[in-house]
Design an enzyme around this catalytic site. Structure first.
Site, PDB file in Angstrom:
ATOM      1  N   SER A 144      -8.134  -8.620   7.254  1.00  0.00           N
ATOM      2  CA  SER A 144      -8.939  -7.892   6.260  1.00  0.00           C
ATOM      3  C   SER A 144     -10.358  -8.388   6.434  1.00  0.00           C
ATOM      4  CB  SER A 144      -8.472  -8.220   4.834  1.00  0.00           C
ATOM      5  OG  SER A 144      -9.412  -7.766   3.873  1.00  0.00           O
ATOM      6  N   TYR A 157      -6.049 -14.353  -2.070  1.00  0.00           N
ATOM      7  CA  TYR A 157      -6.002 -13.373  -0.974  1.00  0.00           C
ATOM      8  C   TYR A 157      -6.966 -13.792   0.143  1.00  0.00           C
ATOM      9  CZ  TYR A 157      -5.966  -8.722   1.269  1.00  0.00           C
ATOM     10  OH  TYR A 157      -5.835  -7.673   2.157  1.00  0.00           O
TER      11      TYR A 157
HETATM   12  N1  NAP Z   1      -5.356  -1.726   1.672  1.00  0.00           N
HETATM   13  C1  NAP Z   1      -6.452  -2.375   2.024  1.00  0.00           C
HETATM   14  O1  NAP Z   1      -7.551  -2.131   1.493  1.00  0.00           O
HETATM   15  C2  NAP Z   1      -6.394  -3.397   3.124  1.00  0.00           C
HETATM   16  C3  NAP Z   1      -7.603  -3.751   3.756  1.00  0.00           C
HETATM   17  C4  NAP Z   1      -7.574  -4.710   4.763  1.00  0.00           C
HETATM   18  C5  NAP Z   1      -6.381  -5.301   5.117  1.00  0.00           C
HETATM   19  N2  NAP Z   1      -5.211  -4.949   4.478  1.00  0.00           N
HETATM   20  C6  NAP Z   1      -4.000  -5.619   4.893  1.00  0.00           C
HETATM   21  O2  NAP Z   1      -3.205  -4.688   5.573  1.00  0.00           O
HETATM   22  C7  NAP Z   1      -1.826  -5.054   5.448  1.00  0.00           C
HETATM   23  C8  NAP Z   1      -1.050  -3.851   4.961  1.00  0.00           C
HETATM   24  O3  NAP Z   1      -1.603  -3.515   3.693  1.00  0.00           O
HETATM   25  P1  NAP Z   1      -1.449  -2.074   3.031  1.00  0.00           P
HETATM   26  O4  NAP Z   1      -2.779  -1.740   2.475  1.00  0.00           O
HETATM   27  O5  NAP Z   1      -0.765  -1.138   3.936  1.00  0.00           O
HETATM   28  O6  NAP Z   1      -0.519  -2.499   1.796  1.00  0.00           O
HETATM   29  P2  NAP Z   1       0.723  -1.739   1.131  1.00  0.00           P
HETATM   30  O7  NAP Z   1       0.471  -0.281   1.139  1.00  0.00           O
HETATM   31  O8  NAP Z   1       0.927  -2.428  -0.177  1.00  0.00           O
HETATM   32  O9  NAP Z   1       1.926  -2.085   2.135  1.00  0.00           O
HETATM   33  C9  NAP Z   1       2.375  -3.392   2.260  1.00  0.00           C
HETATM   34  C10 NAP Z   1       3.566  -3.420   3.187  1.00  0.00           C
HETATM   35  O10 NAP Z   1       4.055  -4.778   3.249  1.00  0.00           O
HETATM   36  C11 NAP Z   1       5.422  -4.791   2.851  1.00  0.00           C
HETATM   37  N3  NAP Z   1       5.751  -6.004   2.108  1.00  0.00           N
HETATM   38  C12 NAP Z   1       5.154  -6.435   0.957  1.00  0.00           C
HETATM   39  N4  NAP Z   1       5.749  -7.551   0.524  1.00  0.00           N
HETATM   40  C13 NAP Z   1       6.745  -7.837   1.419  1.00  0.00           C
HETATM   41  C14 NAP Z   1       7.726  -8.850   1.517  1.00  0.00           C
HETATM   42  N5  NAP Z   1       7.803  -9.824   0.601  1.00  0.00           N
HETATM   43  N6  NAP Z   1       8.585  -8.826   2.551  1.00  0.00           N
HETATM   44  C15 NAP Z   1       8.522  -7.833   3.475  1.00  0.00           C
HETATM   45  N7  NAP Z   1       7.612  -6.855   3.446  1.00  0.00           N
HETATM   46  C16 NAP Z   1       6.731  -6.848   2.423  1.00  0.00           C
HETATM   47  C17 NAP Z   1       5.575  -3.562   1.965  1.00  0.00           C
HETATM   48  O11 NAP Z   1       6.914  -3.086   1.946  1.00  0.00           O
HETATM   49  P3  NAP Z   1       8.019  -3.388   0.827  1.00  0.00           P
HETATM   50  O12 NAP Z   1       7.346  -3.290  -0.508  1.00  0.00           O
HETATM   51  O13 NAP Z   1       9.043  -2.334   1.107  1.00  0.00           O
HETATM   52  O14 NAP Z   1       8.518  -4.752   1.130  1.00  0.00           O
HETATM   53  C18 NAP Z   1       4.699  -2.555   2.677  1.00  0.00           C
HETATM   54  O15 NAP Z   1       5.402  -1.981   3.748  1.00  0.00           O
HETATM   55  C19 NAP Z   1      -1.780  -6.235   4.491  1.00  0.00           C
HETATM   56  O16 NAP Z   1      -1.668  -7.423   5.208  1.00  0.00           O
HETATM   57  C20 NAP Z   1      -3.131  -6.144   3.777  1.00  0.00           C
HETATM   58  O17 NAP Z   1      -3.547  -7.391   3.306  1.00  0.00           O
HETATM   59  C21 NAP Z   1      -5.202  -4.003   3.512  1.00  0.00           C
END
Ligand code: NAP
Length: 243
Positions: A144, A157
């Site tokens: 991120s 975070y």
């Molecule tokens: N959204 C943003 O603005 C953003 C920006 C930069 C970086 N990121 C990073 O990108 C990555 C993906 O984020 P996203 O935005 O796609 O978030 P998201 O929509 O909340 O998706 C998160 C994913 O991680 C899985 N997950 C969460 N807790 C888990 C656990 N305990 N065990 C196994 N799987 C788990 C979730 O699936 P389940 O709930 O089915 O387990 C889901 O598939 C993260 O590392 C986040 O920090 C996000």
């Protein structure tokens, strides 16, 4: 395009049930890469697998809670044994968490670190031996911009993501001599389901954020470079704003 030798080999994608990971899984599968998807939600994983299969791709899913660190290495080893070796690993699963550090309970801090940093370490450890043996592999860590820049109210975070950036950078230096390429991927705000999760309290304008398809496509383009090239860090920001 992803180098031809990669196409027949499976990719491991964590956090593939929704958000960025789901989009990455879909786009890899569309390129002909068999996908092994990990997340907790069985129903959402099943939907991802069905959608990939209906489009002519290949996917299998494992419902695993990546914060269950006591059993995680064993579970991951079983998956690598059954489905590996992996040419591509997208270390993406993560959680958002908002609170001032002064208001963050130790248990919450630990959960964020367990998922965003320690589980990432465990996933990387699981795939490395197969990649080293084949002297080939690509690992992308989805970090991120909060892994490079501090944001108030996002202390746990930021700490997890600064840690993941450090892990990725050290890994890249250690593994290049083994033919393994590592990309530290640092997107700005992405309009994903992360913003709907109960541990995130923020009211940003989501229409200004990156969309998950663009983020997935940028990552896959970087992984598509020939073996003698690596994007060691990719910062992708929404053009309309800085968050
Ligand atoms: N959204 C943003 O603005 C953003 C920006 C930069 C970086 N990121 C990073 O990108 C990555 C993906 O984020 P996203 O935005 O796609 O978030 P998201 O929509 O909340 O998706 C998160 C994913 O991680 C899985 N997950 C969460 N807790 C888990 C656990 N305990 N065990 C196994 N799987 C788990 C979730 O699936 P389940 O709930 O089915 O387990 C889901 O598939 C993260 O590392 C986040 O920090 C996000």
């Amino acid at each position: 395009m992803i180098e031809n030798s990669s196409l027949a080999r499976p990719a491991l994608v964590t956090g593939a049930s929704r958000g960025i990971g789901r989009a990455v899984a879909m786009q890899l599968a569309a390129l002909g890469v068999p996908v092994v998807a990990i997340a907790r939600d069985k129903a959402q994983l099943a939907e991802v697998v069905t959608e990939i299969e209906q489009s002519g791709g290949k996917a299998v899913a494992y419902a695993i809670d990546l914060t269950d660190l006591a059993t995680l290495p064993e579970r991951l080893d079983e998956i690598v044994e059954a489905r590996g070796p992996f040419q591509i690993t997208i270390v993406n699963a993560g959680m958002g968490y908002t609170a001032d550090i002064a208001d963050t309970p130790l248990q919450d801090w630990q959960t964020v670190l367990d998922l965003n940093l320690t589980a990432a370490f465990a996933c990387i450890k699981a795939v490395l031996p197969g990649m080293r043996e084949r002297r080939s592999g690509q690992i992308a860590t989805v970090i991120s911009i909060a892994g490079k820049q501090a944001f108030p109210g996002w202390g746990a975070y930021c700490a997890s993501k600064f840690g993941l950036l450090g892990l990725s950078k050290a890994l890249a230096q250690e593994e290049s001599k083994h033919g393994i390429r590592v990309t530290a991927f640092c997107p700005g705000a992405v309009n994903s389901t992360l913003w709907d999760t109960p541990t995130v309290q923020a009211d940003f304008d989501r229409t200004q954020m990156l969309d998950v398809e663009t983020v997935a496509s940028a990552l896959i383009q970087t992984l598509s470079l020939p073996p003698n090239a690596v994007v060691d860090e990719l910062v992708l920001m929404p053009s309309g704003g800085t968050f």
